[in-house]
Design an enzyme around this catalytic site. Structure first.
Site: not given
Ligand code: FCB
Length: 477
Positions: A203, A384
């Site tokens: 990210e 994620e």
């Molecule tokens: C993402 C991050 C991870 C966590 C989630 C909720 O943006 O990569 O580390 O904080 O959000």
């Protein structure tokens, strides 16, 4: 342009009014409905079911075995930066408890586990000498995964820049991208092909927006023009990391990990389309275009202006490095963004405990089909997706996170629909395997399938973990 962010203080934002019926989520959960009700959706044979974590969020052991400090150690230890003054010093104590955690991963039935490697554990000063004890931890972790039949997926950088590099300028300094490439080479050499999938930078957008514009993530800087130079250096680090892997002759695959936000117009005023487009530029194309097309989006460059640090910082040959072909794109999806005519944002959907997160499963389908159409990555993994719930241990010792079950089910149904429509999605990772240090929210937000009782470090499978285990064993929803 004032950028949005997933963690911008958005709780007080006005709602855009009643939800238009066309935007209703595909599988709304009625009050009293069974979140575990089966949908009859089978995933392709070989689809990889996983969960994700990151080093600073779970490992603890901040000074053990020669680990150096990172910007997150510094930031979290600064008064007023995180909820309750929480730090990752102990976190889920995973560094000491990794073997038990590997057993839990196996018991959950995961086929793929995404974790991150801590740069300051491997290279305490961010340059020079390698700390073999740090590398050994990841060797043990990777070996332990293989022994249990689980495929490792490792992220090289999940925000824990060595503090020594930050002291020399951090990501504002172009040299940090080259230091990252050296570190990546050392890791590739040590772990070789035992890690079949590598991810470069987690990210970059969050580092840019939260770390350098809003300043509520490490390193806590507020300098919007410079933030976009940071975006460029992170992109350069990605490209150099890809080159470093190729230089080893490894057959392992590699790609970037981007959090993408589908951007929609908040109303049907044609005048809203231009701000939506620019928003999309800052949220998505600024990261995707250089990686896949070898250029930065014109509208973002024009908005920044020719004298901006970003435009000035792009050197000859950089975009060739950044657009090195990759093998896989990691997509992280949490929330949509609704843009108004004046370039602001509104919320259309209920949020979770994280005020920045609106629950909109169809966004998963929209973002996966969009990247496939516009960028044609050879393969996609969702690295994620998840939500924080106000999880509590019930009288009977169980944790009934029904909202997590329905959230995951509805998002997975949209991922399934995307696969049916031709998206090359090969695996999916819940954020997160277990509760952990959620950055500025500290331990207040629980994102895990597995509950962590921080007082005792006891782990407990939540209802969602038991449900996910069944989904995995049936390869279906
Ligand atoms: C993402 C991050 C991870 C966590 C989630 C909720 O943006 O990569 O580390 O904080 O959000």
């Amino acid at each position: 342009m004032s950028v949005p962010t997933r963690r911008a203080p958005s709780a007080g934002e006005p709602s855009a009014g009643p939800i238009p019926p066309a935007l209703l989520p595909v599988a709304p959960v009625e009050p009293g409905a069974d979140p575990e009700a089966r949908l009859g959706l089978r995933f392709p044979e070989g689809f990889g079911w996983g969960a994700a974590t990151s080093a600073y969020q779970i490992e603890g052991a901040a000074t053990t075995d020669g680990r150096g400090p990172s910007v997150w150690d510094t930031f979290a230890r600064t008064t007023g930066r995180t909820a309750n003054g929480d730090t990752g010093d102990v976190a889920a104590d995973h560094y000491a408890r990794y073997a038990g955690d590997l057993d839990l991963i196996r018991d959950l039935g995961l086929q793929t586990y995404r974790f991150s490697i801590s740069w300051p554990r491997v290279q305490p000063d961010g340059r020079g000498a390698i700390n073999t004890r740090g590398l050994d931890f990841y060797r043990r972790l990777v070996d332990g995964l293989h022994e249990r039949g689980i495929s490792p997926m490792a992220t090289l950088f999940h925000w824990d820049t060595p503090q020594a590099l930050q002291d020399g300028g951090g990501w504002v300094d172009r040299d940090t991208a080259y230091r990252f490439a050296d570190y990546a080479s050392a890791v590739f050499e040590a772990l070789g092909e035992s890690v079949p999938v590598w991810l470069t930078i987690n990210e970059p957008k969050t580092v840019v927006q939260n770390g350098y514009i809003i300043g509520h993530h490490a390193p806590g800087i507020r300098d919007e023009p410079v933030a976009y130079l940071v975006a460029h250096h992170l992109a350069l680090a990605h490209g150099l990391g890809v080159q470093a892997l190729r230089a080893t002759g490894s057959a392992s695959r590699i790609g970037g990990a981007l959090n993408l936000h589908p951007c929609y117009a908040a109303d049907d005023d044609p005048a809203t389309l231009a701000p939506v487009r620019l928003y999309d530029g800052y949220e998505n194309r600024l990261y995707l275009d250089p990686m896949f097309k070898g250029y930065y989006p014109e509208d973002v460059l024009a908005d920044q202006g020719p004298a901006s640090p970003l435009v000035q910082g792009i050197k000859d040959g950089d975009l060739e490095i950044i657009s090195q072909p990759t093998d896989i794109l990691a997509v992280q999806y949490y929330t949509p963004i609704y843009v108004t005519t004046d370039g602001g944002t509104v919320q259309k959907w209920p949020t979770t405990v994280a005020a920045w997160q609106q629950v909109y499963p169809q966004g998963m389908y929209d973002i996966l089909t969009r990247v496939t159409r516009d960028y044609a990555p050879p393969a996609i993994t969702v690295t994620e997706n998840g939500l924080p719930c106000p999880d509590e241990i019930g009288m009977d010792g169980s944790i009934d996170d029904a909202a997590r079950v329905s959230f995951l089910r509805d998002h997975l149904a949209e991922a399934h629909r995307a696969i049916s429509d031709g998206v090359p999605l090969e695996s999916y990772h819940v954020w997160s395997l277990m509760d952990n240090f959620e950055w500025e929210a500290g331990y207040d937000q629980r994102w895990g399938l597995i509950y962590v009782d921080y007082a005792t470090q006891r782990r407990i499978f939540k209802r969602s973990a038991n449900w996910y285990r069944k989904v995995i064993s049936g390869n279906s929803l």
